[in-house]
Enzyme design. Structure first.
Site, PDB file in Angstrom:
ATOM      1  N   ASP A 133       0.816  -1.217   0.000  1.00 26.79           N
ATOM      2  CA  ASP A 133       0.000   0.000   0.000  1.00 26.79           C
ATOM      3  C   ASP A 133       0.850   1.268   0.000  1.00 26.79           C
ATOM      4  O   ASP A 133       0.678   2.157   0.843  1.00 26.79           O
ATOM      5  CB  ASP A 133      -0.938   0.023   1.222  1.00 26.79           C
ATOM      6  CG  ASP A 133      -1.730  -1.258   1.376  1.00 26.79           C
ATOM      7  OD1 ASP A 133      -2.126  -1.827   0.352  1.00 26.79           O
ATOM      8  OD2 ASP A 133      -1.952  -1.684   2.527  1.00 26.79           O
ATOM      9  N   GLU A 177     -11.177   0.917  -3.481  1.00 29.55           N
ATOM     10  CA  GLU A 177     -10.493   1.338  -2.265  1.00 29.55           C
ATOM     11  C   GLU A 177      -9.247   2.131  -2.662  1.00 29.55           C
ATOM     12  O   GLU A 177      -9.040   2.450  -3.825  1.00 29.55           O
ATOM     13  CB  GLU A 177     -10.120   0.105  -1.422  1.00 29.55           C
ATOM     14  CG  GLU A 177      -9.288  -0.907  -2.173  1.00 29.55           C
ATOM     15  CD  GLU A 177      -9.086  -2.210  -1.422  1.00 29.55           C
ATOM     16  OE1 GLU A 177      -9.346  -2.258  -0.214  1.00 29.55           O
ATOM     17  OE2 GLU A 177      -8.636  -3.186  -2.053  1.00 29.55           O
TER      18      GLU A 177
END
Length: 529
Positions: free
Chosen positions: A15, A187
């Protein structure tokens, strides 16, 4: 021409969020239940990266006691505006449930190495928060929003709300700016402004083999957003031949000479096994803007490359990480982390016996509360790790040793304990396979009069072998070769998001805090991948 070799952050570093400040580049990555929270790496050439900080380093910023495996810190976003670094992050308290508990916070710092502020609570609407600083001086928080209602998409789209720096709170209306594409699982939002457009990057398709990066744009920050007709702009879905799988969850940076790069999540499997013990890593791709103002990989297509052109800056090698730590300093190396909470003097000491790491026995490896465990990431498919421990257990409930661990339900543990029937210190192996325990040795090895015991593990892709010795030369294998591929998110039940660690631990299930002294820890990669 210099080339960047992917992944740039090897091992569990997912991420990525990237920011440039002057000539310096910083990447923040998720740490989930590992403490301190968030890893920050630094580079000046986009090729060589050094771990420099863990900004969430005290319980007032991040208290994960009791958090589930693969809960904790999800998808931080690192940004910089007017001399201040901003870091937003989620602390996930429950995730494998219909209604999720996901709390979002903001911390700031003038110096990226810290100290970082106490957290400002933002909201609990969803996860993957991102902060955008507009050129008009306004600040906007984005995140995905969860939806637990029957018949609804649990990934309910991307929301946007203004953040007041002076008020340290969200203010004004909340906008639902993007519902996502047909890939689903929308997301990881990041927002940028270039020319006449606001650009929204999202991660879609789930964080596994279907992962992807999608792009949309709007002339107004609140939308409507037009979906890129060439989506996904980056993915490795449906191509098992690619070295970098699971490509997705991206962020953009512009270099000081006007080039553009995209950092993104990826993962590399053990060949022919489909297991990913290194977890989700960070890679980088060079990108460019088209004449019609969309973003594309410079290489063409949408597949991630292992070799990427470097920006042409002077090469700045990162300092080498020492293979051996003799625990001579006053604090642990940045490459070590603990589980969920910091270990203070009641669990860990580097001063009570100088030159040794003293771990004081706490709860079992199955605990989500108080473990006396210190570990580092596995960052290569082939490595050897070793230690030397002095430990005098008086009870079978007292244990210490070397552990290869994915989470509290999946690990291999070479541990010293006590056999009360034979009245002897002993050495054995515990295996935990999705919370099912087994004992790979028929009987423990007796080491009754050994003051010191050397422990070692060698991992070769999916083969894990433990060794022991009374000195550092006469090593003997103990137990069978074990399956290292089990320490992988693709093997662990219920879907997990971290990666394999190797480290040191001590348990005292009597509650008496029996301590073990570790003389050193050594981690050597063989570099055959």
């Amino acid at each position: 021409m210099n080339w960047i070799t992917n992944p740039i952050l090897r091992g569990f570093n997912p991420d990525p969020s990237i920011v440039r400040v002057g000539d310096d580049y910083y990447i923040a990555t998720s740490t989930f239940e590992w403490f301190p929270g968030v890893q920050i790496h630094h580079s000046r050439d986009l090729m060589n990266w050094e771990l420099i900080a863990h900004p969430l380093n005290r319980p007032s910023q991040l208290d994960m006691k009791g958090n589930p495996a693969s809960g904790g810190v999800w998808a931080p976003c690192l940004s910089h505006d007017r001399g201040v670094f901003y870091l937003v992050y989620t602390d996930v308290k429950t995730s494998k449930t219909l209604a999720k508990d996901t709390h979002n916070f903001l911390v700031t710092a003038a110096d990226i190495r810290g100290d970082w502020s106490e957290p400002v609570y933002l909201n609990s609407c969803g996860f993957d928060p991102s902060l955008f600083h507009d050129d008009d001086g306004r600040h906007w928080l984005l995140s995905m929003v969860t939806d637990h209602r029957k018949g609804r998409n649990p990934f309910g789209g991307i929301i946007l709300q203004e953040y007041s720096v002076h008020g340290q709170c969200l203010t004004g209306p909340e906008y639902r700016i993007f519902q996502g594409t047909e890939l689903g699982c929308t997301e990881g939002p990041h927002l940028y402004k270039r020319g006449a457009f606001y650009y929204l990057i999202t991660a879609e398709g789930g964080t596994g083999l279907g992962h992807a990066v999608t792009l949309a744009r709007s002339r107004e920050i609140t939308g409507p957003y037009e979906v890129d007709p060439a989506n996904p702009i980056l993915t490795s879905r449906n191509d098992p031949t690619l070295a970098l799988q699971k490509a997705g969850h991206a962020d953009l940076v512009q270099t000081q000479n006007g080039q553009w790069y995209m950092v993104h999540l990826c993962s590399r499997p053990i060949p022919s096994r489909g297991r990913y013990p290194l977890g989700r890593e960070t890679a980088i791709q060079k990108v460019e803007w088209t004449e019609d103002h969309w973003l594309r990989l410079e290489s063409g297509g949408n597949r991630p490359l292992v070799k990427v052109p470097a920006p042409g800056f002077p090469v700045c090698p990162a300092p080498a990480v020492p293979a051996r730590d003799d625990f001579d300093g006053p604090r642990l190396s940045l490459h070590f982390q603990t589980l969920r909470i910091p270990l203070v003097e009641d669990s860990l000491s580097l001063t009570e016996r100088p030159g040794f790491l003293r771990l004081k026995g706490r709860e079992s490896l199955s605990s989500k509360h108080h473990q006396a465990l210190v570990a580092r990431r596995q960052q290569s498919f082939t490595y050897t790790a070793a230690t030397c421990v002095e430990f005098e257990p008086e009870n079978y409930k007292q244990m210490a040793g070397l552990v290869c661990l994915y989470d509290h339900e999946n690990f291999y543990y070479l541990r010293i304990s006590y056999d009360d029937q034979l009245e002897s210190k002993c050495l054995g192996i515990w295996s935990c396979d999705n919370n099912v325990f087994s004992y790979p040795l028929d009987r423990d090895v007796l080491i009754k009069d050994w003051q010191r015991c050397y422990l070692r593990v060698r991992v070769d892709y999916d083969r894990l072998q433990f060794y022991y010795a009374q000195n550092d030369r006469e090593w003997r294998a103990i137990g069978p070769a074990l399956d290292a591929g089990r320490l992988s998110d693709d093997y662990c039940r219920e879907g997990k998001f971290t990666g394999a660690f190797v480290g040191l631990c001590c348990q005292d299930l009597t509650g008496r805090r029996k301590h073990a002294d570790f003389d050193f820890f050594e981690y050597v990669e063989e570099g055959r991948e």
